[in-house]
Write a protein that holds these residues in place. Structure first.
Motif, PDB file in Angstrom:
ATOM      1  N   ALA A 180       0.866  -1.178   0.000  1.00 45.96           N
ATOM      2  CA  ALA A 180       0.000   0.000   0.000  1.00 45.96           C
ATOM      3  C   ALA A 180       0.902   1.226   0.000  1.00 45.96           C
ATOM      4  CB  ALA A 180      -0.912   0.008   1.230  1.00 45.96           C
ATOM      5  N   VAL A 181       0.648   2.150  -0.928  1.00 49.46           N
ATOM      6  CA  VAL A 181       1.529   3.300  -1.131  1.00 49.46           C
ATOM      7  C   VAL A 181       0.717   4.587  -1.120  1.00 49.46           C
ATOM      8  CG1 VAL A 181       3.294   4.336  -2.611  1.00 49.46           C
ATOM      9  CG2 VAL A 181       2.986   1.848  -2.602  1.00 49.46           C
ATOM     10  N   HIS A 182       1.245   5.603  -0.417  1.00 48.61           N
ATOM     11  CA  HIS A 182       0.694   6.955  -0.416  1.00 48.61           C
ATOM     12  C   HIS A 182       1.591   7.801  -1.306  1.00 48.61           C
ATOM     13  CE1 HIS A 182       1.188  11.075   1.432  1.00 48.61           C
ATOM     14  NE2 HIS A 182      -0.090  11.093   1.122  1.00 48.61           N
ATOM     15  N   ALA A 183       1.064   8.208  -2.465  1.00 48.50           N
ATOM     16  CA  ALA A 183       1.864   8.945  -3.446  1.00 48.50           C
ATOM     17  C   ALA A 183       1.323  10.358  -3.602  1.00 48.50           C
ATOM     18  CB  ALA A 183       1.859   8.217  -4.788  1.00 48.50           C
ATOM     19  N   GLY A 184       1.902  11.284  -2.847  1.00 46.89           N
ATOM     20  CA  GLY A 184       1.592  12.694  -2.991  1.00 46.89           C
ATOM     21  C   GLY A 184       2.540  13.346  -3.974  1.00 46.89           C
ATOM     22  N   ARG A 185       2.487  14.674  -4.035  1.00 51.01           N
ATOM     23  CA  ARG A 185       3.324  15.380  -5.007  1.00 51.01           C
ATOM     24  C   ARG A 185       4.810  15.049  -4.818  1.00 51.01           C
ATOM     25  NH1 ARG A 185       2.539  20.110  -3.291  1.00 51.01           N
ATOM     26  NH2 ARG A 185       4.567  20.449  -2.341  1.00 51.01           N
ATOM     27  N   GLU A 186       5.300  15.145  -3.601  1.00 56.18           N
ATOM     28  CA  GLU A 186       6.708  14.857  -3.354  1.00 56.18           C
ATOM     29  C   GLU A 186       7.012  13.380  -3.510  1.00 56.18           C
ATOM     30  OE1 GLU A 186       9.840  16.732  -2.369  1.00 56.18           O
ATOM     31  OE2 GLU A 186       8.539  17.641  -3.871  1.00 56.18           O
ATOM     32  N   GLY A 187       6.070  12.535  -3.100  1.00 61.30           N
ATOM     33  CA  GLY A 187       6.284  11.100  -3.258  1.00 61.30           C
ATOM     34  C   GLY A 187       6.388  10.693  -4.713  1.00 61.30           C
ATOM     35  N   VAL A 188       5.540  11.276  -5.555  1.00 59.95           N
ATOM     36  CA  VAL A 188       5.630  10.987  -6.980  1.00 59.95           C
ATOM     37  C   VAL A 188       6.952  11.501  -7.536  1.00 59.95           C
ATOM     38  CG1 VAL A 188       4.626  11.454  -9.243  1.00 59.95           C
ATOM     39  CG2 VAL A 188       3.134  10.935  -7.303  1.00 59.95           C
ATOM     40  N   ARG A 189       7.296  12.726  -7.194  1.00 53.63           N
ATOM     41  CA  ARG A 189       8.545  13.308  -7.713  1.00 53.63           C
ATOM     42  C   ARG A 189       9.759  12.503  -7.278  1.00 53.63           C
ATOM     43  NH1 ARG A 189      12.713  16.641  -6.345  1.00 53.63           N
ATOM     44  NH2 ARG A 189      12.020  16.833  -4.180  1.00 53.63           N
ATOM     45  N   ARG A 190       9.765  12.070  -6.022  1.00 56.66           N
ATOM     46  CA  ARG A 190      10.927  11.374  -5.470  1.00 56.66           C
ATOM     47  C   ARG A 190      10.913   9.876  -5.718  1.00 56.66           C
ATOM     48  NH1 ARG A 190      11.262  13.439   0.599  1.00 56.66           N
ATOM     49  NH2 ARG A 190      13.132  12.141   0.565  1.00 56.66           N
ATOM     50  N   GLY A 191       9.768   9.324  -6.138  1.00 55.30           N
ATOM     51  CA  GLY A 191       9.747   7.919  -6.536  1.00 55.30           C
ATOM     52  C   GLY A 191       9.339   6.937  -5.466  1.00 55.30           C
ATOM     53  N   VAL A 192       8.296   7.237  -4.680  1.00 56.87           N
ATOM     54  CA  VAL A 192       7.883   6.294  -3.649  1.00 56.87           C
ATOM     55  C   VAL A 192       7.307   5.017  -4.254  1.00 56.87           C
ATOM     56  CG1 VAL A 192       5.562   7.303  -3.329  1.00 56.87           C
ATOM     57  CG2 VAL A 192       6.656   6.043  -1.461  1.00 56.87           C
ATOM     58  N   VAL A 193       6.607   5.119  -5.380  1.00 63.11           N
ATOM     59  CA  VAL A 193       6.064   3.907  -6.003  1.00 63.11           C
ATOM     60  C   VAL A 193       7.193   3.008  -6.505  1.00 63.11           C
ATOM     61  CG1 VAL A 193       4.727   3.035  -7.960  1.00 63.11           C
ATOM     62  CG2 VAL A 193       3.788   4.850  -6.516  1.00 63.11           C
TER      63      VAL A 193
END
Length: 228
Positions: A108-121
């Protein structure tokens, strides 16, 4: 029924369920403890699993729960090969992403603006690979759409420099980000099949939205769990 959306898929080690909640439940950090507790109890009853939360910090840390230990780690992704845990990614405009491997691992992943930019997925996908996951699929939950998520031009350029698919324009002609498109691009680049669970959080009043409701916004959740 606790869930806005619910699906089950067979895997090598049992059955995995994926689900998303709506505005009827508030799972936010700022929710009244009794309200959030009741929501978690409802999810536990519906899933037959122990809900597992993370303290989401808009980073790329991936946590691997080793059991129902009550931890509340600073992380934006949870992955596990264990059954009996319901992993939650909470959101109120950000993108909740649920991951399921044919081999039985889930995330389960929470992908906000910074998460998308930094590559959480991609970070979650790498950790699942380390756990031996094969045959990954993803469910992308309700989130704010690119036509609604207005940002300054500099912010759009900064995020799009890392994830070009995020560049968007609002329906009224100003700079925007399409975080869902960015997440889909990252998943597809990794060869992960993607299913969309529709709904713009800002437009659909059945969903929590920080852009629409400000500090009063609650949090919906993507929930994934495996039953042996």
């Amino acid at each position: 029924m606790t869930f806005l959306f619910h699906d089950t898929v067979p895997v090598a080690t049992g059955t995995v369920s994926v689900a998303f909640t709506d505005r009827r439940l508030d799972l936010g950090d700022n929710a009244d403890p009794a309200v959030r507790g009741a929501a978690l109890a409802e999810i536990a009853a519906e899933t037959g699993a122990t809900p597992y939360l993370m303290h989401q910090v808009h980073g790329t840390a991936v946590h691997v729960p080793d059991g129902a230990d009550g931890a509340f780690p600073d992380a934006d992704a949870l992955v596990t090969g264990a059954a009996g845990l319901a992993l939650l990614a909470r959101a109120a405009d950000c993108v909740p992403v649920l991951l399921v491997a044919d081999s039985g691992e889930v995330g389960a992943v929470h992908a906000g603006r910074e998460g998308v930019r930094r590559g959480v997925v991609p970070a979650a996908l790498r950790r699942l690979d380390e756990l031996g996951a094969t045959g990954l699929r993803a469910w992308v939950g309700p989130h704010i759409c690119g036509a609604c998520y207005e940002v300054p031009e500099e912010m759009r350029a900064e995020v799009a420099a890392e994830v070009p698919a995020t560049a968007a324009t609002t329906s009224w002609g100003t700079p925007a980000l399409d975080l869902g498109a960015g997440v889909r691009a990252q998943l597809e680049a990794a060869g992960v099949a993607v299913a969309e669970v529709g709904g713009c959080t800002r437009e659909d009043e059945a969903l929590h939205s920080h852009r629409r409701d400000g500090a009063a916004a609650g949090r919906l959740a993507g929930v994934v769990w495996r039953t042996p």
